[in-house]
Design a protein around this motif. Sequence first.
Motif, PDB file in Angstrom:
ATOM      1  N   THR A 191       0.830  -1.202   0.000  1.00 13.12           N
ATOM      2  CA  THR A 191       0.000   0.000   0.000  1.00 13.12           C
ATOM      3  C   THR A 191       0.862   1.248   0.000  1.00 13.12           C
ATOM      4  N   HIS A 192       0.297   2.334  -0.505  1.00 11.15           N
ATOM      5  CA  HIS A 192       0.943   3.643  -0.381  1.00 11.15           C
ATOM      6  C   HIS A 192       0.227   4.479   0.676  1.00 11.15           C
ATOM      7  N   ASP A 193      -0.834   3.894   1.264  1.00 12.65           N
ATOM      8  CA  ASP A 193      -1.633   4.584   2.271  1.00 12.65           C
ATOM      9  C   ASP A 193      -1.041   4.310   3.648  1.00 12.65           C
ATOM     10  N   GLN A 194      -0.486   5.341   4.285  1.00 14.62           N
ATOM     11  CA  GLN A 194       0.208   5.142   5.548  1.00 14.62           C
ATOM     12  C   GLN A 194      -0.718   4.668   6.659  1.00 14.62           C
ATOM     13  N   GLU A 195      -1.946   5.179   6.713  1.00 17.30           N
ATOM     14  CA  GLU A 195      -2.879   4.730   7.753  1.00 17.30           C
ATOM     15  C   GLU A 195      -3.204   3.253   7.581  1.00 17.30           C
ATOM     16  N   GLU A 196      -3.384   2.841   6.346  1.00 19.43           N
ATOM     17  CA  GLU A 196      -3.670   1.437   6.050  1.00 19.43           C
ATOM     18  C   GLU A 196      -2.503   0.551   6.480  1.00 19.43           C
ATOM     19  N   ALA A 197      -1.298   0.985   6.152  1.00 24.92           N
ATOM     20  CA  ALA A 197      -0.107   0.203   6.498  1.00 24.92           C
ATOM     21  C   ALA A 197       0.074   0.099   8.001  1.00 24.92           C
ATOM     22  N   LEU A 198      -0.085   1.213   8.700  1.00 29.97           N
ATOM     23  CA  LEU A 198       0.133   1.220  10.147  1.00 29.97           C
ATOM     24  C   LEU A 198      -0.946   0.459  10.896  1.00 29.97           C
ATOM     25  N   SER A 199      -2.171   0.491  10.397  1.00 32.85           N
ATOM     26  CA  SER A 199      -3.264  -0.170  11.113  1.00 32.85           C
ATOM     27  C   SER A 199      -3.318  -1.668  10.841  1.00 32.85           C
ATOM     28  N   LEU A 200      -2.929  -2.096   9.633  1.00 26.85           N
ATOM     29  CA  LEU A 200      -3.022  -3.518   9.289  1.00 26.85           C
ATOM     30  C   LEU A 200      -1.795  -4.317   9.706  1.00 26.85           C
ATOM     31  N   GLY A 201      -0.613  -3.718   9.621  1.00 31.90           N
ATOM     32  CA  GLY A 201       0.620  -4.469   9.790  1.00 31.90           C
ATOM     33  C   GLY A 201       1.064  -4.669  11.225  1.00 31.90           C
ATOM     34  N   ASP A 202       1.491  -5.903  11.541  1.00 32.59           N
ATOM     35  CA  ASP A 202       2.210  -6.112  12.796  1.00 32.59           C
ATOM     36  C   ASP A 202       3.569  -5.426  12.706  1.00 32.59           C
ATOM     37  N   GLU A 203       4.118  -5.437  11.490  1.00 23.45           N
ATOM     38  CA  GLU A 203       5.339  -4.707  11.187  1.00 23.45           C
ATOM     39  C   GLU A 203       5.149  -3.960   9.877  1.00 23.45           C
ATOM     40  N   SER A 217       7.887  -1.850  14.079  1.00 24.99           N
ATOM     41  CA  SER A 217       6.473  -1.833  14.446  1.00 24.99           C
ATOM     42  C   SER A 217       5.865  -0.518  13.980  1.00 24.99           C
ATOM     43  N   PRO A 218       4.537  -0.446  13.847  1.00 34.74           N
ATOM     44  CA  PRO A 218       3.914   0.826  13.465  1.00 34.74           C
ATOM     45  C   PRO A 218       4.318   1.974  14.388  1.00 34.74           C
ATOM     46  N   THR A 219       4.436   1.697  15.689  1.00 35.78           N
ATOM     47  CA  THR A 219       4.843   2.741  16.634  1.00 35.78           C
ATOM     48  C   THR A 219       6.265   3.201  16.367  1.00 35.78           C
ATOM     49  N   GLN A 220       7.164   2.266  16.118  1.00 32.81           N
ATOM     50  CA  GLN A 220       8.554   2.626  15.840  1.00 32.81           C
ATOM     51  C   GLN A 220       8.681   3.450  14.563  1.00 32.81           C
ATOM     52  N   ILE A 221       7.969   3.051  13.536  1.00 31.59           N
ATOM     53  CA  ILE A 221       8.042   3.761  12.265  1.00 31.59           C
ATOM     54  C   ILE A 221       7.597   5.206  12.423  1.00 31.59           C
ATOM     55  N   TYR A 222       6.550   5.422  13.213  1.00 34.91           N
ATOM     56  CA  TYR A 222       6.019   6.778  13.365  1.00 34.91           C
ATOM     57  C   TYR A 222       6.820   7.604  14.366  1.00 34.91           C
ATOM     58  N   ALA A 223       7.128   7.008  15.515  1.00 29.71           N
ATOM     59  CA  ALA A 223       7.759   7.779  16.592  1.00 29.71           C
ATOM     60  C   ALA A 223       9.268   7.886  16.449  1.00 29.71           C
ATOM     61  N   ALA A 224       9.892   6.919  15.774  1.00 29.25           N
ATOM     62  CA  ALA A 224      11.359   6.924  15.638  1.00 29.25           C
ATOM     63  C   ALA A 224      11.749   6.655  14.196  1.00 29.25           C
ATOM     64  N   PRO A 225      11.373   7.544  13.262  1.00 32.85           N
ATOM     65  CA  PRO A 225      11.715   7.327  11.851  1.00 32.85           C
ATOM     66  C   PRO A 225      13.217   7.295  11.644  1.00 32.85           C
ATOM     67  N   PHE A 233       7.223  10.984   4.997  1.00 29.59           N
ATOM     68  CA  PHE A 233       6.245  10.138   4.319  1.00 29.59           C
ATOM     69  C   PHE A 233       5.190   9.597   5.275  1.00 29.59           C
ATOM     70  N   VAL A 234       5.577   9.297   6.487  1.00 24.37           N
ATOM     71  CA  VAL A 234       4.650   8.705   7.458  1.00 24.37           C
ATOM     72  C   VAL A 234       4.211   9.783   8.444  1.00 24.37           C
ATOM     73  N   GLY A 235       2.975  10.208   8.333  1.00 22.61           N
ATOM     74  CA  GLY A 235       2.456  11.223   9.229  1.00 22.61           C
ATOM     75  C   GLY A 235       2.714  12.623   8.709  1.00 22.61           C
ATOM     76  N   ARG A 236       2.201  13.605   9.448  1.00 19.34           N
ATOM     77  CA  ARG A 236       2.424  15.013   9.107  1.00 19.34           C
ATOM     78  C   ARG A 236       3.561  15.551   9.950  1.00 19.34           C
TER      79      ARG A 236
END
Length: 367
Positions: A191-203, A217-225, A233-236
């Motif tokens: 997916t190119h949709d970040q919300e979709e990727a973060l909500s569906l994926g365990d990683e 993890s979705p948390t790591q990707i967002y909080a510690a890019p 790319f992930v988030g605003r």
Amino acid sequence: MNVLELKDVTKRYGEFTAVDSVSLTIEKGKVLSLLGPSGCGKTTTLRIIAGFTSPDSGTVEISGNNVGHLKPYERNVGLLFQDYALFPHMTVAQNVAYGMRYRGTPKSEIPSRVKQLMSLVQLAGMEARYPSQLSGGQQQRVALARALATDPQIVLLDEPLSALDAKLRLELRIELKEILRSVGATTIVVTHDQEEALSLGDEVVVMRGGKIVQRGSPTQIYAAPADKFVAEFVGRSNWFHGSRLSSSRDGVSIYVTSEGSELQAKTELSNQHDNADLCVRPENIELMGGAVGEVAQDSECNVVVGVVLDVAPLGADMHVVVELPRKGRLLAIRKNAGRSPGFVPGQPVRAQFSASDVLVFKAGGSV
């Protein structure tokens, strides 16, 4: 146990490298999201796993077996395409049963398996309908049932929700996650949709230019890019460029920004760059009215002054755009509780955020 393992997989089209030495594993029962912009290599990677595209080098192993020589129908892989690819001349039941008929499932078992899957995707009673008689969401569920019908070792989903409207995408995203979890399917979602990727994926695996730039993890990707690209790319994000003025032993550095502000950033010592790009997430910014000259009580709290440019209520969130004195704008996101927004265009405000909420990247590079 790893169900899938890619080892140094590369695919080129002329001088263009679509996938560049990608190595990837996924454990049994996990959902892995491949996320990235168009042209990053995620779909080509999916096609290599499915067998539709052959890599120029590297290997693909499923359950420890090299499947590079196998055709798509010889790999025990379930596929859900972006356009669903349902056979229009077949009923729903026939579409779901299609793969089972060609993979050796005993005929006597097919009707009960179809019934079980139709119940799973909440379409019981619609077996005799044709795809043209279904809504987009119902077609997506039929395609998912077909992908799961052969009890595949891996389920591959290519932009599975992109053809749906925003509200339905949210509803089916939740259902899709529940279904995949209930059957324990090992799944890769492209997916190119970040919300979709973060909500569906365990990683989540973030790709760029044919390479993997971060996995976590979705948390790591967002909080510690891992770098500025992932943070953008992930988030605003709000961005400042700063030159380091000083640093302390407790990891707090002071940067003078190109806008003329002094910002504190609390980071690991290895991240204290002399020239840095500073990122602040909009939801970590607190807006305060009142006297512009007031300072924060917390010694590690940053204060940036500006004037409200725009206030936009967007459903559950309120977006407030602040114009800074010299140049640039700042976005702050507040929860919309249905009350007055509290800010109006032209109002002077202070934007406050903690030093620990400032992400620091080497200017023009990675963390």
